[in-house]
Design a protein around this motif. Structure first.
Motif, PDB file in Angstrom:
ATOM      1  N   LEU A  27       0.830  -1.201   0.000  1.00 31.86           N
ATOM      2  CA  LEU A  27       0.000   0.000   0.000  1.00 31.86           C
ATOM      3  C   LEU A  27       0.867   1.255   0.000  1.00 31.86           C
ATOM      4  O   LEU A  27       0.592   2.215  -0.725  1.00 31.86           O
ATOM      5  N   ALA A  28       1.924   1.264   0.792  1.00 32.49           N
ATOM      6  CA  ALA A  28       2.809   2.431   0.877  1.00 32.49           C
ATOM      7  C   ALA A  28       3.496   2.694  -0.458  1.00 32.49           C
ATOM      8  O   ALA A  28       3.586   3.845  -0.897  1.00 32.49           O
ATOM      9  N   LEU A  85      12.488  13.003  -9.403  1.00 38.45           N
ATOM     10  CA  LEU A  85      11.479  12.978  -8.348  1.00 38.45           C
ATOM     11  C   LEU A  85      11.251  11.530  -7.937  1.00 38.45           C
ATOM     12  O   LEU A  85      10.629  10.756  -8.655  1.00 38.45           O
ATOM     13  N   LYS A  86      11.772  11.163  -6.802  1.00 34.35           N
ATOM     14  CA  LYS A  86      11.738   9.773  -6.343  1.00 34.35           C
ATOM     15  C   LYS A  86      10.601   9.557  -5.355  1.00 34.35           C
ATOM     16  O   LYS A  86      10.271  10.437  -4.565  1.00 34.35           O
ATOM     17  N   ALA A  87      10.031   8.368  -5.416  1.00 36.54           N
ATOM     18  CA  ALA A  87       8.964   7.982  -4.499  1.00 36.54           C
ATOM     19  C   ALA A  87       9.352   6.660  -3.853  1.00 36.54           C
ATOM     20  O   ALA A  87       9.708   5.706  -4.538  1.00 36.54           O
ATOM     21  N   LYS A  88       9.302   6.621  -2.525  1.00 34.97           N
ATOM     22  CA  LYS A  88       9.633   5.404  -1.779  1.00 34.97           C
ATOM     23  C   LYS A  88       8.549   5.143  -0.763  1.00 34.97           C
ATOM     24  O   LYS A  88       8.012   6.070  -0.158  1.00 34.97           O
ATOM     25  N   ASN A  92       6.482   1.582   7.083  1.00 35.23           N
ATOM     26  CA  ASN A  92       6.344   2.628   8.098  1.00 35.23           C
ATOM     27  C   ASN A  92       6.185   4.038   7.552  1.00 35.23           C
ATOM     28  O   ASN A  92       5.738   4.925   8.272  1.00 35.23           O
ATOM     29  N   SER A  93       6.612   4.273   6.312  1.00 33.43           N
ATOM     30  CA  SER A  93       6.589   5.644   5.819  1.00 33.43           C
ATOM     31  C   SER A  93       6.487   5.703   4.301  1.00 33.43           C
ATOM     32  O   SER A  93       6.757   4.719   3.611  1.00 33.43           O
ATOM     33  N   ILE A  94       6.133   6.889   3.823  1.00 29.02           N
ATOM     34  CA  ILE A  94       6.096   7.194   2.395  1.00 29.02           C
ATOM     35  C   ILE A  94       6.929   8.450   2.204  1.00 29.02           C
ATOM     36  O   ILE A  94       6.780   9.420   2.944  1.00 29.02           O
ATOM     37  N   LEU A 141      -7.073  11.045  -1.884  1.00 33.43           N
ATOM     38  CA  LEU A 141      -6.491   9.860  -2.511  1.00 33.43           C
ATOM     39  C   LEU A 141      -5.946   8.906  -1.454  1.00 33.43           C
ATOM     40  O   LEU A 141      -6.196   7.702  -1.507  1.00 33.43           O
ATOM     41  N   ILE A 142      -5.235   9.448  -0.483  1.00 34.01           N
ATOM     42  CA  ILE A 142      -4.673   8.622   0.591  1.00 34.01           C
ATOM     43  C   ILE A 142      -5.798   7.945   1.371  1.00 34.01           C
ATOM     44  O   ILE A 142      -5.759   6.737   1.624  1.00 34.01           O
ATOM     45  N   ARG A 143      -6.810   8.725   1.723  1.00 35.30           N
ATOM     46  CA  ARG A 143      -7.943   8.169   2.475  1.00 35.30           C
ATOM     47  C   ARG A 143      -8.622   7.044   1.697  1.00 35.30           C
ATOM     48  O   ARG A 143      -8.880   5.961   2.229  1.00 35.30           O
TER      49      ARG A 143
END
Length: 152
Positions: A27-28, A85-88, A92-94, A141-143
């Motif tokens: 999900l993250a 632009l990186k996305a990880k 535990n985190s985004i 979107l997150i919700r």
């Protein structure tokens, strides 16, 4: 906006603790990619998170270069690319952010700091242009993603 983000974090934290670690990581990662896409689109549209347009570039005196360069070229044409632009996302985190030299350029514009355009150029105070930031749509979107992950 910070209050909305804190409220979302409190609400989602309790729900996400009920997911398995593998499902939480999946999900993250998915959320990080979708948030990156949202940020890329907003930067390409030249908009701040509140919907206002970026501050215009300062006019330049370009003696001898008339007709050879584009006038009013859009700013930040290359920084929204996935290579910068990186996305990880992990359990535990985004994290969505810039890397390398582009990170310094983005930070200067994000906070309206002083910088030099070139090595021996004078220092200039740049206008604040929020390159990264949350929209209301991002919070929705997150919700929605958290709720759909819990319903599966």
């Amino acid at each position: 906006m910070a209050n909305d983000l804190d409220a979302l974090e409190d609400w989602a934290g309790v729900l996400l603790s009920k997911l398995e670690p593998a499902a939480r990581s999946k999900l993250a990662r998915s959320l990080a990619q979708k948030l990156r896409r949202s940020q890329q689109q907003r930067v390409k549209q030249q908009r701040n998170p509140d919907g206002s347009a970026y501050a215009a570039r300062k006019p330049r005196d370009l003696k001898g270069k008339k007709g050879r360069i584009k006038r009013q070229a859009k700013m930040f044409q290359k920084i929204p690319r996935a290579s910068h632009l990186k996305a990880k996302g992990d359990g535990n985190s985004i994290t969505v952010g810039f890397t390398g030299r582009v990170a310094r350029i983005a930070r200067v514009h994000q906070y309206g700091l002083k910088d030099r355009a070139e090595a021996n150029a004078p220092e200039v105070v740049y206008e604040q242009r929020e390159v990264l930031g949350f929209l209301k749509l991002d919070l929705e979107l997150i919700r929605d993603e958290v709720l759909s992950a819990l319903s599966i």
